[in-house]
Scaffold this motif. Structure first.
Motif, PDB file in Angstrom:
ATOM      1  N   THR A  34       0.832  -1.202   0.000  1.00 29.69           N
ATOM      2  CA  THR A  34       0.000   0.000   0.000  1.00 29.69           C
ATOM      3  C   THR A  34       0.867   1.253   0.000  1.00 29.69           C
ATOM      4  OG1 THR A  34      -1.790  -1.144   1.165  1.00 29.69           O
ATOM      5  CG2 THR A  34      -1.796   1.263   1.252  1.00 29.69           C
ATOM      6  N   ASN A  42      -0.297   5.544  -7.010  1.00 35.12           N
ATOM      7  CA  ASN A  42      -1.467   4.650  -6.944  1.00 35.12           C
ATOM      8  C   ASN A  42      -1.873   4.099  -8.319  1.00 35.12           C
ATOM      9  OD1 ASN A  42      -2.013   4.669  -4.084  1.00 35.12           O
ATOM     10  ND2 ASN A  42      -2.631   6.808  -4.339  1.00 35.12           N
ATOM     11  N   HIS A  44      -2.576   1.171  -9.130  1.00 32.29           N
ATOM     12  CA  HIS A  44      -3.613   0.143  -9.021  1.00 32.29           C
ATOM     13  C   HIS A  44      -5.017   0.717  -9.172  1.00 32.29           C
ATOM     14  CE1 HIS A  44      -3.367   1.889  -5.076  1.00 32.29           C
ATOM     15  NE2 HIS A  44      -4.320   1.124  -4.585  1.00 32.29           N
ATOM     16  N   ARG A  45      -5.138   2.037  -9.100  1.00 27.40           N
ATOM     17  CA  ARG A  45      -6.435   2.688  -9.288  1.00 27.40           C
ATOM     18  C   ARG A  45      -6.623   3.196 -10.713  1.00 27.40           C
ATOM     19  NH1 ARG A  45      -5.948   6.135  -3.649  1.00 27.40           N
ATOM     20  NH2 ARG A  45      -6.256   4.353  -2.223  1.00 27.40           N
ATOM     21  N   ASN A 156      -3.752  -8.150  -3.513  1.00 27.51           N
ATOM     22  CA  ASN A 156      -5.036  -7.795  -2.911  1.00 27.51           C
ATOM     23  C   ASN A 156      -5.119  -6.322  -2.517  1.00 27.51           C
ATOM     24  OD1 ASN A 156      -7.601  -8.842  -2.444  1.00 27.51           O
ATOM     25  ND2 ASN A 156      -7.249  -8.999  -0.237  1.00 27.51           N
ATOM     26  N   VAL A 157      -4.120  -5.554  -2.927  1.00 26.66           N
ATOM     27  CA  VAL A 157      -4.214  -4.099  -2.819  1.00 26.66           C
ATOM     28  C   VAL A 157      -5.259  -3.569  -3.799  1.00 26.66           C
ATOM     29  CG1 VAL A 157      -2.456  -3.531  -4.536  1.00 26.66           C
ATOM     30  CG2 VAL A 157      -2.784  -2.021  -2.580  1.00 26.66           C
ATOM     31  N   GLU A 159      -8.657  -2.626  -5.472  1.00 27.26           N
ATOM     32  CA  GLU A 159      -9.885  -2.135  -4.855  1.00 27.26           C
ATOM     33  C   GLU A 159     -11.095  -2.483  -5.722  1.00 27.26           C
ATOM     34  OE1 GLU A 159      -8.804   1.955  -4.561  1.00 27.26           O
ATOM     35  OE2 GLU A 159      -7.526   1.645  -2.791  1.00 27.26           O
ATOM     36  N   PRO A 160     -12.310  -2.467  -5.150  1.00 27.67           N
ATOM     37  CA  PRO A 160     -13.500  -2.909  -5.889  1.00 27.67           C
ATOM     38  C   PRO A 160     -13.692  -2.232  -7.245  1.00 27.67           C
ATOM     39  CG  PRO A 160     -14.037  -2.643  -3.576  1.00 27.67           C
ATOM     40  CD  PRO A 160     -12.629  -2.136  -3.744  1.00 27.67           C
ATOM     41  N   ASP A 161     -13.441  -0.944  -7.344  1.00 24.96           N
ATOM     42  CA  ASP A 161     -13.688  -0.230  -8.599  1.00 24.96           C
ATOM     43  C   ASP A 161     -12.828  -0.749  -9.748  1.00 24.96           C
ATOM     44  OD1 ASP A 161     -15.562   1.313  -7.373  1.00 24.96           O
ATOM     45  OD2 ASP A 161     -14.300   3.087  -7.142  1.00 24.96           O
ATOM     46  N   LYS A 203     -14.580  -8.763  -2.835  1.00 26.27           N
ATOM     47  CA  LYS A 203     -14.754  -7.317  -2.721  1.00 26.27           C
ATOM     48  C   LYS A 203     -16.223  -6.942  -2.918  1.00 26.27           C
ATOM     49  CE  LYS A 203     -10.284  -6.202  -2.501  1.00 26.27           C
ATOM     50  NZ  LYS A 203      -9.729  -7.557  -2.571  1.00 26.27           N
TER      51      LYS A 203
END
Length: 418
Positions: A34, A42, A44-45, A156-157, A159-161, A203
């Motif tokens: 994280t 970031n 991953h977003r 698993n970092v 996120e749902p989106d 998630k």
């Protein structure tokens, strides 16, 4: 641990840095990854829709089916899987192609320069590099294989989106050091604990597809208890669901691959971020490739005209699958297993089918010596020596026990994964 070797000095310089990490053997937990994501902006977003796959056995094959079907639809697909077999580059595939040496060297240097002081693990650096690359190269989808477990795995970092669907493949005992470590508030029964860790990828609002028919009642209940609190829509494959694939031929050998294919198809059908046609499903299932999983080796420098099979399986679940594939057939077994694996995991399921047993070292790894496998085991100095001393009597040869060994076999036979 295999940190990889490269003929490119720029890549090798970064692989040497990886080998000096403070926790090279791995770590589970999301704090470091994280922090790394934050330093790297970031990434991953900023990914296209992600298909996230956990499991003990079959998750890599499931990823291969997902990629092949998405590509058959015309999508550009990123993928990260582990471990690599021959080259570290295999861990990061950008828009369908393995990352180039030039891009890999630059990417690893960027991640290490930004995050080395955080004391990341080898796998955390790899995942950070993969997500950073994925965020910068145009694509339509990502396929991400979990490393160890799920709940505390670096992947698993996510996120749902970012997620289109999550999947859990076959479950079995493996990585007990990490996945069965004492902890409050977790299931005590070993297989339930394994399921708890894998289901940690669930998630909110993201479909979670599982091989329910392959699991015990306790495992199914554990997964349901993980999915419900986070409102993850749970889709459980039922007995016979694999036959709904019809008569579509599969690109991967083995009866067990029908279940992995069914999981991949269900993940695509239960998500709504990307359209997928029946034609793409059919073509992708046939086109899928995944080296060292019940792979029949081609004629090459190592293998002439003999019937030689290669599988990286090393736990009891893999042993059961392999035994099923060779049911009713005798074989010559060449086995190399890491010292931290159960030496009987493959032998016991195969039983009397083994005509001869040859034990080889796994290059660069601590492995079990021949005497651990019983009085009938013969030692060989390596794969070439083992094959030379097995009679060419028409029976197939199986090389198994470690993906690291499988990588050496592919290298020697000039079947480098691409």
């Amino acid at each position: 641990m295999d940190f990889g070797k490269s003929d490119d000095p720029r890549v090798q310089a970064q692989l040497d840095r990886l080998s000096q990490l403070s926790v090279p053997d791995g770590r589970i937990g999301l704090e470091t990854i994280t922090a790394m994501m934050e330093r790297l902006g970031n990434p991953h977003r900023k990914l296209p829709p992600v298909f996230h796959v956990a499991g003990t056995n079959g998750k890599g094959s499931t990823c291969a089916f997902l990629r092949a079907m998405l590509e058959a639809e015309g999508y550009r697909v990123h993928m990260t899987t582990s471990p690599h077999l021959v080259r570290y580059n295999e861990r990061i595939r950008l828009a369908g192609e393995l990352i180039s040496d030039e891009d890999l060297a630059t990417l690893l240097a960027e991640v290490l320069d930004a995050c080395e002081d955080l004391g990341p693990s080898f796998f955390e650096v790899t995942i950070a590099a993969a997500f950073l690359a994925f965020s910068r190269v145009l694509a339509d989808a990502c396929v991400v294989e979990v490393g160890v477990g799920g709940r505390l795995d670096a992947t698993n970092v996510l996120e749902p989106d970012a997620l289109a669907a999550c999947g859990i493949a076959a479950l079995g005992m493996d990585h007990e050091k990490f996945l069965l470590a004492p902890e409050d508030g977790v299931p005590k029964e070993p297989m339930a604990r394994i399921a708890f860790e894998k289901a940690g990828i669930a998630k909110k609002g993201v479909p979670l597809v599982t091989m329910s028919s392959d699991y015990s009642d306790e495992v199914r209940l554990t997964i349901r208890k993980c999915a419900h609190p986070v409102s993850a829509p749970l889709q459980e494959l039922q007995p016979g669901d694999e036959f709904k694939l019809g008569r579509h031929p599969l690109g991967l050998s083995g009866e067990h691959q029908t279940r992995n294919a069914a999981l991949a198809v269900a993940m695509l059908r239960h998500q709504d971020k990307l359209k997928i046609s029946a034609t793409a499903i059919k073509e992708g299932l046939k086109a899928a490739t995944w080296p060292a999983r019940m792979q029949r080796l081609s004629q090459g420098p190592l293998v002439a005209e003999r019937d030689v099979w290669l599988d990286g399986g090393h736990n009891r679940s893999a042993g059961d699958v392999i035994a099923g594939e060779f049911e009713g057939t005798s074989l010559h077994l060449i086995l190399g297993m890491l010292a931290n694996k159960n030496p009987r995991a493959l032998l016991d399921p195969l039983g009397d089918a083994v005509r001869s047993l040859t034990i080889v070292p796994v290059p660069g790894q601590d492995c079990h010596p021949p005497e651990v496998f019983g009085p009938d085991a013969r030692a060989a100095s390596g794969i070439e020596d083992a094959l030379l001393n097995i009679p060419d009597d028409g029976y197939p040869v199986l090389i198994a026990g470690s993906l690291y060994l499988a990588g050496e076999v592919l290298r020697l036979n000039d079947e480098i994964p691409d």
